[in-house]
Design an enzyme around this catalytic site. Structure first.
Site, mmCIF file in Angstrom:
data_model
loop_
_atom_site.group_PDB
_atom_site.id
_atom_site.type_symbol
_atom_site.label_atom_id
_atom_site.label_comp_id
_atom_site.label_asym_id
_atom_site.label_seq_id
_atom_site.Cartn_x
_atom_site.Cartn_y
_atom_site.Cartn_z
ATOM 1 N N CYS A 30 45.368 41.301 38.498
ATOM 2 C CA CYS A 30 46.313 40.318 39.250
ATOM 3 C C CYS A 30 45.674 40.248 40.750
ATOM 4 C CB CYS A 30 47.682 40.986 39.372
ATOM 5 S SG CYS A 30 48.686 39.796 40.536
ATOM 6 N N CYS A 33 47.869 40.229 43.598
ATOM 7 C CA CYS A 33 48.337 41.661 43.778
ATOM 8 C C CYS A 33 47.208 42.123 45.004
ATOM 9 C CB CYS A 33 48.381 42.496 42.712
ATOM 10 S SG CYS A 33 49.779 41.833 41.413
#
Length: 106
Positions: A30, A33
């Site tokens: 991600c 993230c």
């Protein structure tokens, strides 16, 4: 300091913490993230003992993410006294994140 947690340690790390805990649900793949990590590190340094930041790998803790109804990442959940008080989905700039958390941390 940011710590890692998972299904086995979530209760003592988060739910039983006397300090407010901001939990970051993330995954290796991600990119948003990854963008949040330096922001969370800065907040951890600036707020010291006022808030605890815990990272939970969503891929490695799918049971916990299902239990907490995490449907996208990054998802940040602020727990105070073991209860969810704020949920933030998606990457945010530091200032926007602090504004969202300010009412809960004052």
């Amino acid at each position: 300091m940011i710590t890692n947690s998972g299904s086995a340690t979530f209760a003592p790390d988060v739910l039983l913490s006397p300090t407010p805990v901001l939990v970051d649900f993330w995954a290796d793949w991600c990119n948003p993230c990854k963008m949040m990590l330096p922001i969370l590190e800065e907040i951890s340094e600036e707020y010291g003992n006022a808030i605890k930041i815990v990272k939970v790998n969503a891929d490695e803790n799918s049971g916990l993410t299902a239990e907490l109804h995490i449907t996208s990442i990054p998802t940040l959940i602020l727990f105070i006294d073991g209860k969810e008080v704020k949920r933030i989905t998606g990457a945010k700039p530091k200032l926007a994140l602090l504004v969202e958390l300010s009412e809960m941390l004052s």
